[in-house]
Design a protein around this motif. Sequence first.
Motif, PDB file in Angstrom:
ATOM      1  N   SER A  21       4.227  -0.494  -4.505  1.00 25.75           N
ATOM      2  CA  SER A  21       3.098   0.425  -4.603  1.00 25.75           C
ATOM      3  C   SER A  21       2.626   0.784  -3.209  1.00 25.75           C
ATOM      4  N   CYS A  22       2.099   1.963  -3.084  1.00 27.41           N
ATOM      5  CA  CYS A  22       1.534   2.424  -1.817  1.00 27.41           C
ATOM      6  C   CYS A  22       0.189   3.058  -2.131  1.00 27.41           C
ATOM      7  N   ALA A  23      -0.874   2.377  -1.751  1.00 30.42           N
ATOM      8  CA  ALA A  23      -2.214   2.862  -2.024  1.00 30.42           C
ATOM      9  C   ALA A  23      -2.787   3.511  -0.775  1.00 30.42           C
ATOM     10  N   ALA A  24      -3.322   4.696  -0.957  1.00 25.36           N
ATOM     11  CA  ALA A  24      -3.904   5.441   0.155  1.00 25.36           C
ATOM     12  C   ALA A  24      -5.420   5.336   0.120  1.00 25.36           C
ATOM     13  N   SER A  25      -5.994   5.216   1.285  1.00 25.02           N
ATOM     14  CA  SER A  25      -7.449   5.203   1.413  1.00 25.02           C
ATOM     15  C   SER A  25      -7.845   5.989   2.647  1.00 25.02           C
ATOM     16  N   GLY A  26      -9.110   6.332   2.711  1.00 25.30           N
ATOM     17  CA  GLY A  26      -9.588   7.075   3.869  1.00 25.30           C
ATOM     18  C   GLY A  26      -9.347   8.563   3.765  1.00 25.30           C
ATOM     19  N   GLY A  27      -8.748   8.966   2.677  1.00 25.00           N
ATOM     20  CA  GLY A  27      -8.464  10.379   2.483  1.00 25.00           C
ATOM     21  C   GLY A  27      -7.568  10.557   1.278  1.00 25.00           C
ATOM     22  N   LYS A  28      -7.613  11.730   0.714  1.00 28.38           N
ATOM     23  CA  LYS A  28      -6.784  11.976  -0.460  1.00 28.38           C
ATOM     24  C   LYS A  28      -5.381  12.416  -0.049  1.00 28.38           C
ATOM     25  N   VAL A  29      -4.419  11.905  -0.768  1.00 28.33           N
ATOM     26  CA  VAL A  29      -3.038  12.320  -0.526  1.00 28.33           C
ATOM     27  C   VAL A  29      -2.464  12.997  -1.754  1.00 28.33           C
ATOM     28  N   SER A  30      -3.375  13.379  -2.659  1.00 30.66           N
ATOM     29  CA  SER A  30      -2.908  13.960  -3.910  1.00 30.66           C
ATOM     30  C   SER A  30      -2.177  15.277  -3.713  1.00 30.66           C
ATOM     31  N   ARG A  31      -2.397  15.924  -2.591  1.00 34.01           N
ATOM     32  CA  ARG A  31      -1.689  17.181  -2.330  1.00 34.01           C
ATOM     33  C   ARG A  31      -0.584  17.007  -1.293  1.00 34.01           C
ATOM     34  N   SER A  32      -0.331  15.782  -0.913  1.00 36.83           N
ATOM     35  CA  SER A  32       0.610  15.512   0.174  1.00 36.83           C
ATOM     36  C   SER A  32       1.936  14.980  -0.349  1.00 36.83           C
ATOM     37  N   ALA A  33       2.978  15.408   0.303  1.00 40.87           N
ATOM     38  CA  ALA A  33       4.275  14.801   0.037  1.00 40.87           C
ATOM     39  C   ALA A  33       4.243  13.359   0.532  1.00 40.87           C
ATOM     40  N   MET A  34       4.885  12.493  -0.224  1.00 42.64           N
ATOM     41  CA  MET A  34       4.928  11.072   0.119  1.00 42.64           C
ATOM     42  C   MET A  34       6.378  10.612   0.151  1.00 42.64           C
ATOM     43  N   GLY A  35       6.621   9.616   0.978  1.00 40.21           N
ATOM     44  CA  GLY A  35       7.994   9.136   1.075  1.00 40.21           C
ATOM     45  C   GLY A  35       8.073   7.637   1.235  1.00 40.21           C
ATOM     46  N   TRP A  36       9.236   7.101   0.917  1.00 43.99           N
ATOM     47  CA  TRP A  36       9.558   5.702   1.161  1.00 43.99           C
ATOM     48  C   TRP A  36      10.738   5.631   2.116  1.00 43.99           C
ATOM     49  N   PHE A  37      10.609   4.761   3.082  1.00 42.26           N
ATOM     50  CA  PHE A  37      11.671   4.511   4.046  1.00 42.26           C
ATOM     51  C   PHE A  37      11.892   3.006   4.119  1.00 42.26           C
ATOM     52  N   ARG A  38      12.995   2.603   4.695  1.00 41.69           N
ATOM     53  CA  ARG A  38      13.236   1.173   4.850  1.00 41.69           C
ATOM     54  C   ARG A  38      13.966   0.907   6.159  1.00 41.69           C
ATOM     55  N   GLN A  39      13.788  -0.304   6.629  1.00 39.63           N
ATOM     56  CA  GLN A  39      14.461  -0.706   7.863  1.00 39.63           C
ATOM     57  C   GLN A  39      14.896  -2.152   7.745  1.00 39.63           C
ATOM     58  N   ALA A  40      16.186  -2.343   7.848  1.00 40.21           N
ATOM     59  CA  ALA A  40      16.759  -3.683   7.820  1.00 40.21           C
ATOM     60  C   ALA A  40      16.897  -4.191   9.254  1.00 40.21           C
ATOM     61  N   PRO A  41      16.951  -5.489   9.446  1.00 42.81           N
ATOM     62  CA  PRO A  41      17.077  -6.040  10.803  1.00 42.81           C
ATOM     63  C   PRO A  41      18.297  -5.489  11.528  1.00 42.81           C
ATOM     64  N   GLY A  42      18.082  -5.024  12.740  1.00 42.51           N
ATOM     65  CA  GLY A  42      19.170  -4.515  13.549  1.00 42.51           C
ATOM     66  C   GLY A  42      19.638  -3.120  13.187  1.00 42.51           C
ATOM     67  N   LYS A  43      18.954  -2.508  12.232  1.00 38.88           N
ATOM     68  CA  LYS A  43      19.343  -1.155  11.803  1.00 38.88           C
ATOM     69  C   LYS A  43      18.195  -0.183  12.006  1.00 38.88           C
ATOM     70  N   GLU A  44      18.540   1.084  12.030  1.00 39.50           N
ATOM     71  CA  GLU A  44      17.523   2.105  12.160  1.00 39.50           C
ATOM     72  C   GLU A  44      16.809   2.316  10.825  1.00 39.50           C
ATOM     73  N   ARG A  45      15.620   2.819  10.912  1.00 34.87           N
ATOM     74  CA  ARG A  45      14.883   3.159   9.701  1.00 34.87           C
ATOM     75  C   ARG A  45      15.624   4.257   8.947  1.00 34.87           C
ATOM     76  N   GLU A  46      15.693   4.111   7.653  1.00 38.64           N
ATOM     77  CA  GLU A  46      16.405   5.116   6.864  1.00 38.64           C
ATOM     78  C   GLU A  46      15.555   5.605   5.704  1.00 38.64           C
ATOM     79  N   PHE A  47      15.823   6.818   5.322  1.00 41.77           N
ATOM     80  CA  PHE A  47      15.127   7.458   4.215  1.00 41.77           C
ATOM     81  C   PHE A  47      15.572   6.837   2.897  1.00 41.77           C
ATOM     82  N   VAL A  48      14.611   6.647   1.996  1.00 41.78           N
ATOM     83  CA  VAL A  48      14.908   6.133   0.663  1.00 41.78           C
ATOM     84  C   VAL A  48      14.627   7.194  -0.403  1.00 41.78           C
ATOM     85  N   SER A  49      13.404   7.699  -0.412  1.00 49.58           N
ATOM     86  CA  SER A  49      13.028   8.658  -1.437  1.00 49.58           C
ATOM     87  C   SER A  49      11.749   9.370  -1.028  1.00 49.58           C
TER      88      SER A  49
END
Length: 124
Positions: A21-49
């Motif tokens: 889960s990703c909870a947003a606070s301090g502002g609304k993100v209901s109109r914003s595109a959201m994404g998930w990324f991941r980074q494994a040890p020794g690797k670059e951050r990569e796009f997930v969804s």
Amino acid sequence: QVQLVESGGGLVQAGGSLRLSCAASGGKVSRSAMGWFRQAPGKEREFVSSISGSGSNIIYADSVKGRFTISRDNAKNTVYLQMNSLKPEDAAVYYCAAATSVWIPARSSGYTYWGQGTQVTVSS
């Protein structure tokens, strides 16, 4: 200033499931595109969804297609990542990101706000 807080990570056996889960606070993100990324040890951050502000457009990395599902609840200012059939190679720190646009950014640099990440560990 939007703040994003991820939760739901943990240790799971291969083949298992987790829901991030990703909870947003301090502002609304209901109109914003959201994404998930991941980074494994020794690797670059990569796009997930990612998901557009309306939820009508969704993109997945090839490596997670058919196994992961992104969704959002704009009333709760929260984005989810359901991860099924987890593999050891899915282990990483997973980050949530929010853009300032409705549309999904073409690059990770298009996301303005980032969470601190949640660790996902998959045992074989």
